[in-house]
Design a protein around this motif. Structure first.
Motif: not given
Length: 795
Positions: A767-795
């Motif tokens: 699992n990962i917690v992404l941070k951009y500026r003051q926004h945090l976004l927890p994500l789960s991603i399967e091994k070997g997978k690729e996801v396009v992160v919904p950027v609007h959730q970090l803005l």
């Protein structure tokens, strides 16, 4: 207009572009610092690109003067308690007077003190190609850092000549391909030589060039180390080395003549260049036998020469591009690459801002690390990577472990060059036997230790001066690179079989070395804050030897914390982990002084050199993780420390400026990152983009690359932060393939200074917690997978 190749990559909804990755020039190299480097980790070449008398200066990584012996001073432990008592009583001068003759490295044969440290890494040879052209047009010289090929082109009497040089890792050879646009146009005289020594420290016996048949040249010799004015280890006949060249023409004729090879009327010529020594990396010693180096060289040349240039080039490009293309960086809009690199650099020196040159510098650092630290090489990148023209190099082109070797590998994990760490890890493993002897001899301690620098023979004693060579925490710092490799890859087997054993063994040394100070702390003693001094409050004289310097305590806190984390992950050694935790609680805390700056020593002393190049007391900010936004007083104190040091002239060396960039990236000071990158290019960068200490020292290149990455991605905390310190001048851009701790790769794009695209890949399924500026976004991603992160959730 010049044609350019611009790379585009479509991922998700984002188009990633990149400027052409090349250094290019309109004139030949007039000096070594203008030549262009190629390397395969073991062999390196500096290509001058001269149509008249071409020079390829050749290195083989293991050519070293000196020999193997344990240089630990056996008198150290006899006076250790005395030195500690004197230091605790503020009698630093008296402590140093005892430490200097009893701590500094000794000759392993007769325990005679060495007045200076060990001997130097050396160049192997020069390949000279006398084309003989004086009048030529259409000259172009370049280094493509994406495929690792250096190309020189020029025209004489309507005939276009092209010379390509590459250092192949798959085929373990340097190859030169010379072609002409008209048949039977190549005439060249090819020779080998080696520079003559300029001092009396090292000579070469039986160092001569002979022809083998009509198409081979052989350089064979042995290093003869002399006493000289500065004792630098036992004199005598030591390492053997060999260099070979085979010329294979297409058409025309070739014959051995006047100590070289004469090529006449050829359509094309392929040169195979090889080198070898009798060095044994596992033993960190030379193997006995007069013919070992030469036979090894012959065998390697014979294997490579079975393949054509086209075959070697294809394998090389496939191998090299696969690594370099993992990361792409574009700053600003894609523009035509119409200005030579040296001219662009000169414009920066005059104040012009060139974001494309910043991106090129970033990728050049990746190129240099890949070229100087990889298989088939067995040694880590030294102070000059793998490129050294000297027999007695500046600072011996050695392995400085009080920051420089560490800095060489700062970009390794984050910029997707994890494989470049393998020679470093092997080297540190192989040094342990000598480190154990030194730990026992000098400190009567268990475990292993190394001090502020070492060589290919694994020296672990205190070099040159007890005042600044006494730095046993170098080993703790080196161990952190093992942990970092695990943190990025989550390679459990590596942690279990490679990282934890070396960390745990050094922790034994730490336990035995630390002593209780008058203040009640567990401290390193004796120690130093690397190469810096303070004004003694009683004598008023500069003093360097001390106890409990801030950097030591910060390194120890970081190191022991990682030992505990490793033990917990491996579910082992709970008693050891508890003991390490107790030590951490007794270490001196990082404190600020009256003016709010971080204290460099255990007490608030006046600085002897307020603008000193080392800013060691900010280790806890970078590369450590102890000074963060979660410790606001120290965070502010670190900023004041930098401001104070810089106001007094700090950052005047290339590597120091590079470290400052990393500091400011961690401090989220985007304008300062931009300004110091500009200063790194303007004040500390040579025409071929090598870092200038001065003279050339490669750690600034690697530190600068790491600093750019640190501005774009940070993962040393509890989250992965994207674009944490994006300079305003980099308003638009993209980067692909940067790595974060936890086994993640990220592709990031931004527009008008705002995150606009983010693609995430996981190699571990964590699992990962992404941070951009003051926004945090927890994500789960399967091994070997690729996801396009919904950027609007970090803005």
């Amino acid at each position: 207009m010049k044609k350019i190749l611009i790379l585009f990559l479509l991922l998700g909804n984002v188009v990633y572009a990149q400027q052409p990755l090349r250094l290019w020039y309109q004139q030949p190299a007039a000096r070594w610092e203008e030549a262009l480097p190629v390397g395969n980790g073991r062999l390196g070449a500096m290509v001058y690109g001269r149509p008249g008398n071409e020079i390829l200066q050749i290195n083989e990584e293991s050519v070293w003067a000196g020999n193997k012996f344990n240089d630990a001073n056996p008198n150290a432990y006899k006076v250790l308690d005395t030195i500690r008592r004197l230091l605790f009583a503020n009698k630093n001068d008296e402590a140093l007077a005892i430490a200097q003759p009893n701590f500094v490295a000794v000759d392993g044969e007769n325990s005679t003190q060495i007045a200076r440290n060990f001997r130097s890494n050396q160049t192997l040879m020069n390949v000279n190609i006398r084309y003989g052209f004086t009048d030529y047009t259409g000259y172009h010289r370049e280094l493509n850092i994406e495929n690792g090929i250096s190309t020189t082109r020029f025209t004489v009497n309507g005939v276009e000549y092209k010379q390509e040089v590459l250092a192949s890792a798959p085929n373990n050879v340097i190859v030169v391909r010379i072609t002409a646009s008209k048949p039977a146009s190549i005439d060249a005289f090819i020779s080998l030589d080696r520079p003559a020594p300029r001092d009396t420290s090292s000579r070469c016996i039986d160092c001569k060039v002979t022809a083998a048949g009509n198409n081979q040249l052989v350089l064979n010799g042995q290093i003869n180390d002399l006493e000289g004015k500065e004792k630098r280890g036992p004199a005598g006949l030591h390492m053997r080395f060999a260099g070979m060249l085979q010329a294979t023409p297409t058409g025309g004729a070739i014959q051995a003549k006047e100590g070289g090879l004469q090529v006449k009327n050829a359509n094309a010529v392929t040169l195979y260049i090889q080198g070898a020594t009798n060095y044994n990396a596992v033993k960190q010693d030379v193997d006995p036998g007069a013919s070992i180096a030469l036979n090894k060289c012959k065998q390697l040349l014979q294997q490579a020469a079975l393949r054509s240039y086209a075959q070697i080039q294809a394998a090389h490009v496939k191998d090299f591009e696969a690594v370099m293309k993992k990361v792409k960086l574009q700053i600003g809009e894609v523009a035509e690459d119409a200005t030579p690199t040296d001219e662009r650099l000169q414009q920066v020196k005059k104040g012009h801002e060139d974001p494309h040159l910043v991106a090129l510098y970033f990728q050049y650092g990746r190129y240099l690390l890949l070229s100087s630290s990889r298989r088939p090489g067995v040694l880590p990148a030294n102070l000059q990577g793998i490129w050294n023209q000297h027999l007695d190099a500046p600072w011996n082109a050695d392995f400085h472990t009080n920051i420089n070797l560490q800095m060489n590998y700062w970009p390794a994990e984050v910029t997707n060059l994890s494989q470049t760490t393998a020679p470093l890890f092997d080297f540190m493993d192989y040094i342990r036997p000598q480190g154990r002897i030194t730990a026992k001899k000098m400190y009567n301690a268990r475990g292993w230790v190394v001090h502020h620098c070492t060589d290919a023979f694994g020296k672990t004693g205190v070099q040159a001066s007890a005042a600044w060579g006494t730095f046993p925490m170098a080993a703790s710092w080196m161990c952190l690179h093992f942990w970092e490799h695990y943190a990025f890859t989550l390679d459990y087997n590596f942690l279990k079989t490679r990282a934890y054993p070396i960390m745990k063994e050094h922790a034994l040394f730490v336990e035995d070395f630390l002593v209780k100070s008058p203040e009640g702390y567990l401290v390193s003693s004796p120690g130093s804050s690397p190469e810096n001094r303070f004004v003694h409050p009683v004598t008023g004289k500069p003093a360097g030897l001390t106890y409990g310097p801030t950097m030591d305590s910060q390194i120890l806190r970081e190191f022991l914390s990682k030992c505990i984390a490793a033990a917990n992950l491996l579910r082992t050694d709970s008693a050891d982990a508890a003991r390490w935790q107790q030590i951490i609680t007794q270490l001196p805390p990082t404190r600020t002084g009256k003016d709010g700056r971080i204290l460099e020593w255990i007490h608030e002393y006046e600085e002897a050199e307020p603008g000193h190049r080392h800013i060691s007391h900010l280790f806890g900010l970078h590369p450590g993780t102890q000074i963060t936004e979660q410790s606001p007083s120290l965070f502010e104190g670190a900023l004041k420390t930098l401001t104070g040091r810089l106001s007094k002239g700090g950052g005047h060396t290339g590597w120091s400026r590079a470290w400052i960039i990393n500091f400011y990236a961690r401090l989220k000071q985007a304008d300062s990152v931009r300004n110091h990158l500009q200063a790194l290019l303007a004040k500390s960068t040579l025409p071929n983009l090598f870092d200038n200490h001065p003279p050339f020292q490669i750690d600034g290149n690697f530190g600068g690359t790491a600093g750019i990455a640190e501005a774009l991605l940070q993962s040393h905390g509890d989250y992965v932060e994207v674009l944490p310190t994006l300079p305003a001048a980099w308003a638009n851009g993209s980067v692909t393939g940067l790595c974060a701790r936890g086994g993640f790769e990220l592709d990031i794009s931004w527009k008008d200074g705002v995150l606009s695209g983010l693609v995430l890949r996981s190699t571990t399924g964590r699992n990962i917690v992404l941070k951009y500026r003051q926004h945090l976004l927890p994500l789960s991603i399967e091994k070997g997978k690729e996801v396009v992160v919904p950027v609007h959730q970090l803005l």
